[in-house]
Every structure is written in structure tokens, then in C-alpha cells.
Design an enzyme around this catalytic site. Structure first.
Site, PDB file in Angstrom:
ATOM      1  N   CYS A 100       8.832   4.326 -37.557  1.00 21.84           N
ATOM      2  CA  CYS A 100       8.375   5.689 -37.840  1.00 21.84           C
ATOM      3  C   CYS A 100       8.640   6.531 -36.593  1.00 21.84           C
ATOM      4  O   CYS A 100       8.137   6.223 -35.518  1.00 21.84           O
ATOM      5  CB  CYS A 100       6.889   5.677 -38.179  1.00 21.84           C
ATOM      6  SG  CYS A 100       6.121   7.304 -38.108  1.00 21.84           S
ATOM      7  N   CYS A 104       8.179  14.074 -38.200  1.00 23.67           N
ATOM      8  CA  CYS A 104       8.220  14.728 -39.520  1.00 23.67           C
ATOM      9  C   CYS A 104       6.892  15.384 -39.899  1.00 23.67           C
ATOM     10  O   CYS A 104       6.884  16.362 -40.643  1.00 23.67           O
ATOM     11  CB  CYS A 104       8.583  13.729 -40.605  1.00 23.67           C
ATOM     12  SG  CYS A 104       9.619  12.393 -40.073  1.00 23.67           S
ATOM     13  N   THR A 191      -0.252   9.957 -36.824  1.00 27.31           N
ATOM     14  CA  THR A 191       1.089   9.529 -36.434  1.00 27.31           C
ATOM     15  C   THR A 191       1.616  10.384 -35.285  1.00 27.31           C
ATOM     16  O   THR A 191       1.671  11.610 -35.400  1.00 27.31           O
ATOM     17  CB  THR A 191       2.018   9.647 -37.657  1.00 27.31           C
ATOM     18  OG1 THR A 191       1.584   8.724 -38.629  1.00 27.31           O
ATOM     19  CG2 THR A 191       3.456   9.360 -37.296  1.00 27.31           C
ATOM     20  N   GLU A 257      -0.087   5.388 -34.035  1.00 27.91           N
ATOM     21  CA  GLU A 257      -1.181   6.121 -34.670  1.00 27.91           C
ATOM     22  C   GLU A 257      -2.373   6.136 -33.737  1.00 27.91           C
ATOM     23  O   GLU A 257      -2.552   5.201 -32.945  1.00 27.91           O
ATOM     24  CB  GLU A 257      -1.584   5.476 -36.005  1.00 27.91           C
ATOM     25  CG  GLU A 257      -0.827   6.012 -37.212  1.00 27.91           C
ATOM     26  CD  GLU A 257       0.555   5.425 -37.375  1.00 27.91           C
ATOM     27  OE1 GLU A 257       0.754   4.274 -36.928  1.00 27.91           O
ATOM     28  OE2 GLU A 257       1.452   6.099 -37.916  1.00 27.91           O
ATOM     29  N   HIS A 292       5.529  15.602 -47.339  1.00 26.39           N
ATOM     30  CA  HIS A 292       5.535  14.308 -46.658  1.00 26.39           C
ATOM     31  C   HIS A 292       5.863  13.177 -47.631  1.00 26.39           C
ATOM     32  O   HIS A 292       6.412  12.152 -47.234  1.00 26.39           O
ATOM     33  CB  HIS A 292       4.209  14.060 -45.925  1.00 26.39           C
ATOM     34  CG  HIS A 292       4.407  13.192 -44.716  1.00 26.39           C
ATOM     35  ND1 HIS A 292       5.319  13.470 -43.732  1.00 26.39           N
ATOM     36  CD2 HIS A 292       3.858  12.008 -44.351  1.00 26.39           C
ATOM     37  CE1 HIS A 292       5.304  12.520 -42.818  1.00 26.39           C
ATOM     38  NE2 HIS A 292       4.425  11.611 -43.170  1.00 26.39           N
ATOM     39  N   TYR A 296       9.210  10.379 -47.254  1.00 25.24           N
ATOM     40  CA  TYR A 296       9.263   8.917 -47.363  1.00 25.24           C
ATOM     41  C   TYR A 296      10.495   8.445 -48.143  1.00 25.24           C
ATOM     42  O   TYR A 296      10.892   7.289 -48.025  1.00 25.24           O
ATOM     43  CB  TYR A 296       7.977   8.394 -48.030  1.00 25.24           C
ATOM     44  CG  TYR A 296       6.825   8.238 -47.055  1.00 25.24           C
ATOM     45  CD1 TYR A 296       6.568   9.206 -46.091  1.00 25.24           C
ATOM     46  CD2 TYR A 296       6.005   7.126 -47.085  1.00 25.24           C
ATOM     47  CE1 TYR A 296       5.528   9.067 -45.196  1.00 25.24           C
ATOM     48  CE2 TYR A 296       4.949   6.977 -46.194  1.00 25.24           C
ATOM     49  CZ  TYR A 296       4.719   7.955 -45.248  1.00 25.24           C
ATOM     50  OH  TYR A 296       3.690   7.819 -44.365  1.00 25.24           O
ATOM     51  N   CYS A 299      12.856   8.405 -44.701  1.00 28.54           N
ATOM     52  CA  CYS A 299      12.585   7.522 -43.549  1.00 28.54           C
ATOM     53  C   CYS A 299      12.476   6.062 -43.959  1.00 28.54           C
ATOM     54  O   CYS A 299      13.067   5.185 -43.328  1.00 28.54           O
ATOM     55  CB  CYS A 299      11.334   7.975 -42.806  1.00 28.54           C
ATOM     56  SG  CYS A 299       9.761   7.579 -43.602  1.00 28.54           S
ATOM     57  N   GLU A 455       1.976   1.759 -44.027  1.00 30.84           N
ATOM     58  CA  GLU A 455       2.192   3.208 -44.053  1.00 30.84           C
ATOM     59  C   GLU A 455       2.850   3.622 -45.366  1.00 30.84           C
ATOM     60  O   GLU A 455       2.586   4.699 -45.886  1.00 30.84           O
ATOM     61  CB  GLU A 455       3.042   3.649 -42.862  1.00 30.84           C
ATOM     62  CG  GLU A 455       3.050   5.163 -42.717  1.00 30.84           C
ATOM     63  CD  GLU A 455       3.777   5.633 -41.487  1.00 30.84           C
ATOM     64  OE1 GLU A 455       4.840   5.076 -41.188  1.00 30.84           O
ATOM     65  OE2 GLU A 455       3.296   6.575 -40.843  1.00 30.84           O
TER      66      GLU A 455
HETATM   67 FE1  SF4 Z   1       6.895   8.503 -39.904  1.00 30.67          FE
HETATM   68 FE2  SF4 Z   1       8.274   8.589 -42.163  1.00 30.67          FE
HETATM   69 FE3  SF4 Z   1       6.097  10.118 -41.842  1.00 30.67          FE
HETATM   70 FE4  SF4 Z   1       8.384  10.616 -40.496  1.00 30.67          FE
HETATM   71  S1  SF4 Z   1       8.056  10.711 -42.726  1.00 30.67           S
HETATM   72  S2  SF4 Z   1       6.310  10.664 -39.676  1.00 30.67           S
HETATM   73  S3  SF4 Z   1       9.102   8.568 -40.098  1.00 30.67           S
HETATM   74  S4  SF4 Z   1       6.168   7.891 -41.926  1.00 30.67           S
HETATM   75 FE    FE Z   2       3.667   8.682 -42.159  1.00 33.82          FE
END
Ligand code: SF4
Ligand code: FE
Length: 491
Positions: A100, A104, A191, A257, A292, A296, A299, A455
Site C-alpha cells: 500500500c 491515494c 493509512t 497504519e 477509494h 482498490y 492498487c 485491508e
Molecule cells: Fe493503499 Fe490502495 Fe488505499 Fe492506495 S488505494 S491508500 S494503495 S489501500
Molecule cells: Fe486502504
């Protein structure tokens, strides 16, 4: 100011006075802490790739506020093409870090705040949108990393913020002054909080009039007076302190985190984006979560690419890569991973313009995306473990492979014995085998499993949160009408 380099970003963190606690102690030089540094390297990658000409189109954008070239992580999406590029950027970062990369949450909060503050101002004649634009211009021009902080501790889940026996269970205003507000509370499992220059705080649920003091959103420097963080630990994290990078699995990169505490922090008026407009709390939550959940689909797919590659390597090292069962498992892993990507791209393609002018994803498809993310990475790691074999959790340590302690009757060392019995296919070094096994261990149940598994389950909202949104957006009434029309039902 131009885009920061990775090194400049790391140096910029040294200038901050962020208060970080870990294992019951204050960590003064947290930038060089072996426990924290991999997560900093991960954010630094968002800066490094933006400097690379081959990734310019995906990693940078033209600011809608200033016309300057900015890092895409600070961008307000101006089209569905921008939304697609965002997902592609996240897949790329996932591939490069297998972790991660944290930045983001800020990007997703920028886009949710931009449209929500605009609509609050339209209804109430407030000035939050101008506040936010000024703040974001500063972020873009200085290429800052910002944590988007949403999840409150929540205390008794059956009670609203104002009903909690401890009012700090949700971030709230404790004092209103002519020049600003004073806030108390905390945000859990944040995060990248330690690695961020600023934080944007947002409510975590829809609210009613009684919760007015909890309906608050604002920006605040990460080293503001009264703000501190308690670092979250991860499975097998102290391996980072053992001096055996192979055993860590991914020694260079990692996630982060922390619990972020606000103890009577003063927020000047210019950094306030919501202050009592409880009827907009739900909108901000829904939009941030939607962005968000789209994220996902990028990422986790990039990380999945690395997991699939590692499983394929493990099979190759064992000499079983041609076995049809192994091939089929890799196909299944790829199918699952690309399905997630399809969802990330689809909710971007179906995005639409908000009243404020930036672009938002299709909320139903973004929630479907994240719902799949709560499942497929689990199946992908199950198959990776299946292919890798038990060795990924039973292999001796790097120190054993390097040991010259004699144990054999012919003077063989522990190292000799380990190299002898953990050899596989000719031409493959036992070190490469150790590396791939430890990497998979880390991804499936070590520190990296925080980012790839749990996560995937709970980040951007737990599965039930998506199901509520799917129920709301699914238009069952419209579908009933379709069925009636086709089946000739008149009533
Ligand atoms: Fe982390 Fe994925 Fe959230 Fe970006 S989108 S902060 S990489 S969990
Ligand atoms: Fe996250």
C-alpha cells in the site's frame, strides 16, 4: 515549486515535528526507523515515478486550479479519462511496491471535498469551497502528501456520535472561536498518516441534527500542536529489526497504519471545510468511500500481479511450471485479478461530472469493485500458497543459510546443510528460492498481508458497507418494472 523528487520528499519529512509513538516509546528519528522506513520508501515511489519520462502521462496531470504540472496524486479528476488514468497509476504503483503506497487516501479526499464543499456552499452560503481550493492549490504547488482521515473509533456501534458515553469516540468540535475551532477525538488505522505532511479529517457516517458538533471536516498539518500518532503493528513486523532482509520478504517497501489522536487541536477558519452542516456528512462519506473503492480496483490488482508472478516463479524453481494443475491455478489467479481491474476501469468509464466540475466514479460499480476486492485477493493468496508449498512457512532463517557453524560429520556447516536440502531445480540458487518463498509468506500472512488481505476486506469500508450502497444504488424497482413489461404483468 516543481514536483518533488523521492529524496526531497524524504528530506521534507525530516523537517516535520510529527509526534510518533511505537512500542510505548516516542520515536524521534522515525524517518530512519527500520520499522517505518519501508512505508516511507513506498510513498517516495509516488514521487520517483512522476519524475520518470516513461510514466509522465500516467503520473502527472495539469492542474485545473493553476494550470501547473502536478503529481496525479494531487489532481482533481477532469474527465472519465482522468479517472481511468488514476486506476492505471495505482496498478503501476502496486506492481512496483507490492504494498500500500498510501498517497491515494489524500487524492480521494481532495475529490470528495471539492464537490461536497461546493454543494454545502450552494445550500448555506458558506465559504468552504474557496477554503478548500486555496488549501489544494498549496498542496499541489508544494507536491505534498496528505492523509485522508475518515474512520473514527466509533465506541458503541449501536449509538450515534452524540449518544456515546465518551464524546471523543467521533472527532468533534469542543470550542468555537471567532478565528477557528478546537477539535478532539481520534481516527483509527490511518493509512500513511506518519508519512503525510497534512491531514484532511472527515466524518465517518451520516449524521442527524443532534450530531452537529461531530459533522466537521478540516485540514491540519501532521505536526500540529495536540496531534500525535501511535504506530500500528503488523504481523511479523519485528523481522525488520533482525538484520535479515531476505526473511522480511519485501524489505524495501511496506504499508503503514496508525492511530491519529487530536487532543484539543486548533483549526483556523481557512482550513475548515464543514462545520455543523450535518446533512452533508453522508455525502462526503459516500463520495470519499466511492473513490477509494475505485482505487482498490487499481492498487490491489498491481499487488496481485506481483503475487501471481511470485507463484509462477515458485513453480518454475520447483520444476513444475508445465504441470497442467499449476497452469490452471495461475489462469484462475489472473482471471480473478483482471476481474478486479475490469471493475476499477468500468466504474471510471461510467463516471460523471459533479456540480463542482470534477469527475466522480459510478457509485454502484465502485461498490461492486470493492465488494469483489473483499473476496478475490483471499482466493489469489490461497492459490499462491497452494502452488508455493509448505516451505514458504517452514524454511529456516537467512542466518541459518549463512551460518558457518559445523554440524555434519564431514565438517558441513548449517549453511551447507540448508543449501543442500533446499536446492531445487538445477541452475536455481537457494537464495532465489528463499527470496520468493519469503516474499509469498509476507504477502499471504506476514506484514504485507495487512495490505493485501485484511485491508482488502476492511479498507475503504467493510463488505457490509458496500452491500448497503449496492442495495441503495441497485434500482430493484426499475428491474421489477422491466420484468413486468417483458412478462406482460399489468398490475
Ligand atoms: Fe493503499 Fe490502495 Fe488505499 Fe492506495 S488505494 S491508500 S494503495 S489501500
Ligand atoms: Fe486502504
Amino acid at each position: 515549486m516543481a514536483l518533488m523528487t523521492a529524496q526531497q520528499y524524504i528530506e521534507s519529512l525530516r523537517k516535520m515535528h510529527t509526534r510518533v509513538y511505537m512500542f510505548g516509546k516516542k520515536i524521534d528519528n522515525w524517518v530512519d526507523s527500520p520499522m517505518i522506513r519501508p512505508s516511507i520508501n513506498c510513498v517516495a515511489m509516488t514521487y520517483a515515478l512522476a519524475q520518470d519520462p516513461q510514466y509522465k502521462d500516467i503520473m502527472t496531470a495539469t492542474s485545473s486550479l493553476t494550470g501547473h504540472t502536478i503529481n496525479r496524486f494531487t489532481h482533481l479528476h477532469q474527465s472519465t479519462e482522468d479517472l481511468i488514468k488514476k486506476v492505471k497509476m495505482q496498478r503501476l504503483l502496486g506492481q512496483k511496491t507490492a504494498s500500500c503506497f498510501q498517497r491515494c487516501v489524500g487524492m480521494d479526499s481532495f475529490n470528495a471535498e471539492f464537490s461536497t464543499t461546493y454543494e454545502i456552499d450552494q445550500k448555506y452560503g458558506t465559504h468552504y469551497h474557496e477554503n478548500f481550493k486555496k488549501f489544494l492549490t498549496m498542496v499541489q504547488d508544494n507536491d505534498l502528501t496528505v492523509d485522508g482521515a475518515m474512520t473514527d473509533p466509533k465506541g458503541d456501534r449501536s449509538k450515534s456520535p452524540s449518544q456515546q458515553s465518551d464524546p471523543d469516540m467521533y472527532v468533534h468540535v469542543v470550542e468555537r472561536r471567532p478565528d477557528g475551532i478546537v477539535v478532539c477525538g481520534a481516527k483509527c488505522h490511518q493509512t500513511g498518516s506518519v508519512n503525510s505532511h497534512w491531514h484532511i479529517f472527515m466524518p465517518t457516517i451520516s449524521m442527524k441534527e443532534a450530531d452537529k458538533d461531530w459533522a466537521v471536516s478540516f485540514a491540519c498539518p501532521s505536526d500540529a500542536d495536540g496531534l500525535y500518532m501511535i504506530y500500528g503493528r503488523q504481523s511479523c513486523d519485528t523481522r525488520k529489526l533482525e538484520g535479515c532482509p531476505i526473511d522480511v520478504g519485501n524489505a524495501k517497501f511496506g504499508g503503514q497504519e496508525a492511530l491519529v489522536v487530536l487532543d484539543h487541536v486548533f483549526i483556523p477558519n481557512e482550513y475548515i471545510f464543514m462545520n455543523g452542516e450535518y446533512d452533508f456528512a453522508g455525502m462526503l462519506v459516500e463520495r470519499f468511500a466511492g473513490y477509494h473503492r475505485q482505487s482498490y480496483g487499481g492498487c490491489k490488482v498491481g499487488v496481485g500481479d506481483v503475487v501471481i508472478g511470485a507463484a509462477a516463479l515458485a513453480a518454475e524453481y520447483n520444476g513444475v511450471e508445465k504441470a497442467s494443475a499449476v497452469k490452471d491455478k495461475l489462469i484462475e489467479m489472473t482471471h480473478l485479478n483482471e476481474t478486479l481491474y475490469c471493475c476499477g476501469i468500468a466504474c471510471s468509464c461510467e463516471g460523471c461530472r459533479t456540480k463542482a466540475g470534477n469527475y466522480q466514479i459510478d457509485l454502484l460499480l465502485a461498490n461492486v469493485c470493492k465488494q469483489n476486492v473483499t473476496r478475490f485477493p483471499y482466493e489469489i493468496v490461497r492459490l499462491a500458497e497452494d502452488i508455493a508449498g509448505g516451505l514458504m512457512v517452514t524454511m529456516p532463517s537467512q542466518k541459518d543459510f549463512e551460518s558457518d557453524l559445523e554440524v555434519g560429520k564431514n565438517g558441513e556447516t548449517i549453511g551447507d546443510i540448508c543449501h543442500k536440502f533446499f536446492a531445487a531445480r538445477d541452475g536455481v540458487s537457494t537464495e532465489d528460492r528463499q527470496r520468493v518463498m519469503r516474499f509469498l509468506e509476507n504477502m499471504c500472512l506476514g506484514a504485507a498481508a495487512v495490505g493485501y488481505r485484511t485491508e482488502s476486506m476492511h479498507g475503504a469500508g467493510s463488505p457490509q458497507a458496500q452491500r448497503i450502497m449496492i442495495a441503495r444504488q441497485g434500482n430493484i424497482e426499475g428491474k421489477k418494472k422491466l420484468a413486468k413489461d417483458v412478462a406482460g404483468i399489468k398490475s
